[in-house]
Design a protein around this motif. Structure first.
Motif, PDB file in Angstrom:
ATOM      1  N   THR A  53      58.160  56.411  31.272  1.00  0.00           N
ATOM      2  CA  THR A  53      58.908  55.345  31.721  1.00  0.00           C
ATOM      3  C   THR A  53      59.435  55.758  33.357  1.00  0.00           C
ATOM      4  O   THR A  53      59.152  57.008  33.837  1.00  0.00           O
ATOM      5  CB  THR A  53      60.276  55.143  31.014  1.00  0.00           C
ATOM      6  OG1 THR A  53      61.061  56.420  30.993  1.00  0.00           O
ATOM      7  CG2 THR A  53      59.845  54.829  29.382  1.00  0.00           C
ATOM      8  N   ALA A  54      60.378  55.104  33.871  1.00  0.00           N
ATOM      9  CA  ALA A  54      60.725  55.273  35.379  1.00  0.00           C
ATOM     10  C   ALA A  54      61.561  56.742  34.991  1.00  0.00           C
ATOM     11  O   ALA A  54      61.437  57.380  36.109  1.00  0.00           O
ATOM     12  CB  ALA A  54      61.497  54.067  35.841  1.00  0.00           C
ATOM     13  N   LEU A  55      62.336  56.673  34.186  1.00  0.00           N
ATOM     14  CA  LEU A  55      63.247  57.913  34.021  1.00  0.00           C
ATOM     15  C   LEU A  55      62.245  59.096  33.762  1.00  0.00           C
ATOM     16  O   LEU A  55      62.689  60.370  34.561  1.00  0.00           O
ATOM     17  CB  LEU A  55      63.980  57.694  32.586  1.00  0.00           C
ATOM     18  CG  LEU A  55      65.201  58.929  32.571  1.00  0.00           C
ATOM     19  CD1 LEU A  55      66.241  58.888  33.631  1.00  0.00           C
ATOM     20  CD2 LEU A  55      65.818  58.918  31.201  1.00  0.00           C
ATOM     21  N   LEU A  56      61.296  59.054  33.204  1.00  0.00           N
ATOM     22  CA  LEU A  56      60.326  60.198  33.115  1.00  0.00           C
ATOM     23  C   LEU A  56      59.796  60.632  34.499  1.00  0.00           C
ATOM     24  O   LEU A  56      59.559  61.838  34.833  1.00  0.00           O
ATOM     25  CB  LEU A  56      59.174  60.297  32.053  1.00  0.00           C
ATOM     26  CG  LEU A  56      59.674  60.592  30.741  1.00  0.00           C
ATOM     27  CD1 LEU A  56      58.483  60.233  29.653  1.00  0.00           C
ATOM     28  CD2 LEU A  56      59.652  62.289  30.669  1.00  0.00           C
ATOM     29  N   VAL A  57      59.356  59.518  35.186  1.00  0.00           N
ATOM     30  CA  VAL A  57      58.735  59.861  36.629  1.00  0.00           C
ATOM     31  C   VAL A  57      59.983  60.488  37.430  1.00  0.00           C
ATOM     32  O   VAL A  57      59.672  61.366  38.098  1.00  0.00           O
ATOM     33  CB  VAL A  57      58.216  58.465  37.003  1.00  0.00           C
ATOM     34  CG1 VAL A  57      57.885  58.706  38.694  1.00  0.00           C
ATOM     35  CG2 VAL A  57      57.067  57.944  36.380  1.00  0.00           C
ATOM     36  N   ALA A  58      61.112  60.013  37.454  1.00  0.00           N
ATOM     37  CA  ALA A  58      62.216  60.664  38.086  1.00  0.00           C
ATOM     38  C   ALA A  58      62.412  62.125  37.901  1.00  0.00           C
ATOM     39  O   ALA A  58      62.422  62.788  38.802  1.00  0.00           O
ATOM     40  CB  ALA A  58      63.534  59.688  37.961  1.00  0.00           C
TER      41      ALA A  58
END
Length: 746
Positions: free
Chosen positions: A659-664
């Motif tokens: 998800t975007a959180l894991l990418v961040a």
């Protein structure tokens, strides 16, 4: 094509042989230690310098501050622990990570436990001088010491320093090992023993008494316990030369040829290629009791990462629709007997409704029809965004030649009552049409299923680069098969020396022109998207993807062109010279203005569009806009907020399951991480390898040996997740934590 901006901002290693003159004070190792001390301890900058200095290294305060700002951007004080208790919390969270502990060298004996472990006298000193919660001077001393022992079982009490209170027995090393030695065979083979030697206050690389005294002599006003924690933070969690940087298995979306696959079903058969466990979604958990590892050769049958372990976990849930035997639960039988609107609103812990249940099971076509007619919300989705159409049993896709086929009747009804339901996407961007394409092999029948619907909506690409409408005529190939890991994983675009596989070129005399041409093309896609929102480049990126990467500011473009021509890295934003009067509009402000224009047009762009590499819009902006580009107006967080408000899915996943959180988290994007946490992003998300946020950060930290800026940002992201605000992050989230709902289910 030219290299992307990301490839030009890569800094040269501080130890590069190309450097001439005096070597830098802040080597890679010293910079990493500085970052750890800054974000994990309450030491002042002056005391941090005292900890790090030696006979030849004596940096000044402004030098340390500048190094910190270079790694963590301007004003990183919010990253520091506010109290000793928060410092303890951060270090404790770090100490339980197996990825961050330094391994003991095989030819090195373990230190003497009496020097490695903390004594009660040191706890007593700490309690009186620093932390009242650890005091042993009051009437509750025995109770408090018992709590300490429960939380930190490695404590050893030295008899010459303290007499044990009543009710305590002395600690005996496991397996009657003499306290002065640790057998190498046990250190190598007994993981339990090795784990016990790796706490904050003890470890295989524990400091000696003399080193602790030396540290206390250099840093005044700290207790022995505090000094021991600092020493462990520097030595126990360093990056060894043997850090694991191996790549993970790759994801393959290649469809095998029917002619070359002997065990594929015949042309008239309907078959289903079930996904690998890492890609499983809540819709797959409904019927998980009928799955076993025996049906998936080569799958790891351990560690909670197989179908058997998922079935076992799901069976413990009281809201599960099926019993461990595969039979309907009492709750499911109740709904089947009375499919009222009230009962049809029931959900399991993963958000699956009775519609999901009876759509996934065989021989329930007629009851499902009745429930669809009576349901208050046929478009209800589970926690992965799946409607009941996403999980339809394969029997629905049989005998589709007949006009009265149940699937055709169901689609005709939905087309009249809720025509947009077939376009609902799950977290991987897949609609009902992806499901239909994976099960229907007759191209003419598939055309008949797809033709009544809007081709612009039914042809959306998913995270695996698959477009069901563009691949209707398969020729000799089989249907789309969910991805499986088959070999070494190709690095992500931002991990490669040059960002795109089609743009990887060696430095030539024409590279500068190619760089300018590349960004000119990105601008052309952006401007064309105002009139045609479906405009894409050769890599499948729409105008929003291009906006995330393009250079809009002329000064920034000139700096990048100079970096291309000279081969030097870019200066950080706060080191760059600003022309007199400054630019009328900063790079991020201009980007935000374009973003708002594209989203407010009469034909707005799809904010959940996937490019051919499986990247989401939100992930692209997080990837291409590092924290040091942010301005005083906080345009970076405003860009992310604008995308989310426009409908960008926070839980949308790329083909790695991120998800975007894991990418961040993986890229060390502090601003994006904070924004997504405030927006309620799922902190228990896992990638396709089952790794949670902290596991991804720790693994990336070990690989970031030379990139001290990335290392520091990763440490900062870790403390943001485990620091003063309790986000509920755990080190190893399981399938239930990842997909279950919060709150009470009926």
């Amino acid at each position: 094509m030219a290299a992307s901006p990301a490839s030009l901002t890569t800094k040269t290693s501080p130890g590069s042989t190309a450097r001439i003159g005096r070597p830098p004070q802040w080597t890679v190792s010293r910079s990493r230690k500085l970052a750890r001390l800054y974000v994990y301890t309450t030491l002042s900058i002056e005391k941090i310098i005292k900890v790090l200095e030696d006979d030849v290294f004596r940096p000044r305060k402004n030098s340390a501050q500048k190094t910190i700002h270079n790694m963590l951007d301007n004003d990183p004080r919010y990253l520091r622990p506010e109290s000793r208790s928060e410092m303890e919390q951060r270090i404790s969270s770090l100490s339980v990570s197996p990825h961050r502990r330094r391994e003991l060298k095989k030819d090195k004996a373990s230190p003497t436990p009496t020097a490695a472990f903390e004594t009660v006298a040191e706890i007593k000193e700490e309690g009186t001088s620093r932390d009242p919660s650890l005091s042993v001077d009051d009437s509750d001393s025995v109770h408090q010491l018992k709590e300490i022992i429960v939380q930190q079982p490695d404590l050893v009490f030295a008899s010459e320093l303290y007499t044990l209170p009543p009710g305590f027995t002395r600690y005996t090393p496991p397996m009657s090992v003499p306290p002065t030695t640790t057998p190498q065979s046990m250190a190598d083979e007994n993981s339990t023993y090795r784990g016990r030697q790796s706490t904050v206050l003890s470890g295989s690389v524990a400091p000696t008494t003399s080193s602790i005294r030396n540290l206390r002599g250099r840093v005044s006003g700290v207790s022995t316990r505090y000094a021991r924690q600092i020493s462990h933070l520097l030595k126990h969690f360093t990056i060894s030369s043997a850090s694991d940087t191996t790549q993970r298995p790759a994801l393959s979306t290649r469809r095998p040829s029917i002619s070359s696959t002997d065990d594929m079903p015949s042309e008239t058969d309907v078959f289903e290629a079930f996904p690998e466990v890492g890609f499983a979604l809540p819709g797959d958990f409904i019927n998980v009791q009928n799955l076993s590892c025996a049906g998936f050769p080569g799958q790891d049958h351990f560690g909670g990462k197989c179908w058997c372990s998922i079935a076992e976990a799901v069976a413990t849930e009281p809201t599960a629709w099926l019993l461990p035997t595969g039979e309907l639960s009492a709750r499911a039988l109740h709904v089947l007997a009375d499919p009222s609107q009230y009962n049809l609103a029931y959900r399991d812990c993963f958000g699956n409704t009775p519609l999901h249940l009876f759509a996934a099971l065989e021989s329930y076509q007629e009851p499902l029809f009745g429930m669809v007619l009576n349901s208050p919300d046929v478009r209800a989705t589970n926690h992965a965004g799946q409607t009941f159409l996403h999980v339809l049993n394969i029997e629905w896709f049989s005998d589709l030649i007949s006009l009265s086929a149940p699937l055709k009747q169901l689609l005709a009804y939905l087309r009249d009552t809720d025509p947009d339901m077939v376009y609902v996407k799950d977290v991987y961007g897949r609609t009902f049409f992806h499901r239909a394409h994976s099960l229907i092999r007759d191209s003419e029948i598939l055309d008949g299923i797809l033709s009544p619907f809007n081709p612009a909506l039914s042809s959306r690409r998913d995270a695996f680069g698959f477009n069901p409408l563009a691949n209707t005529h398969l020729g000799g190939e089989g249907p789309f098969i969910p991805p499986r890991r088959v070999s070494l994983l190709t690095p992500l675009p931002e991990e490669r020396p040059n960002s795109s596989k089609s743009r990887t070129t060696s430095r030539t005399s024409n590279e500068e022109d190619a760089f300018v041409a590349y960004h000119t093309r990105l601008l052309q896609i952006i401007h064309a998207s105002y009139d045609n929102p479906r405009t894409e480049d050769d890599e499948g990126r729409n105008g929003l993807h291009c906006l995330a990467e393009v250079i809009l500011n002329q000064q920034t473009m000139d700096e990048h062109r100079n970096a291309v021509s000279t081969g030097r890295s870019l200066k950080r934003k706060h080191d760059r010279h600003t022309p007199e009067g400054g630019p009328a509009e900063g790079p991020l402000a201009s980007r935000l203005r374009h973003l708002q224009g594209l989203l407010r047009s009469s034909r707005p762009l799809d904010v959940n569009h996937y490019d051919k590499a499986g990247n989401t819009i939100l992930g692209a902006f997080i990837t291409h806009l590092p924290d040091d580009q942010d301005d005083k107006a906080k345009s970076l967080s405003a860009i992310l907020e604008t995308l989310i408000q426009a409908g960008a899915r926070i839980e949308g996943r790329n083909r790695r399951g991120e998800t975007a959180l894991l990418v961040a988290a993986r890229l060390g994007r502090k601003i994006a991480l904070t924004t997504l946490l405030e927006r309620g992003a799922n902190v228990h998300v896992r990638d396709v390898d089952g790794r949670g946020l902290l596991q991804v950060i720790d693994a990336t930290c070990r690989a970031a040996r030379e990139d001290v800026a990335l290392y520091a940002r990763l440490e900062a992201c870790r403390v943001l997740l485990t620091g003063r605000r309790d986000w509920g992050v755990v080190r190893e989230p399981g399938v239930l934590l990842e997909w279950r709902t919060r709150g009470v289910e009926r």
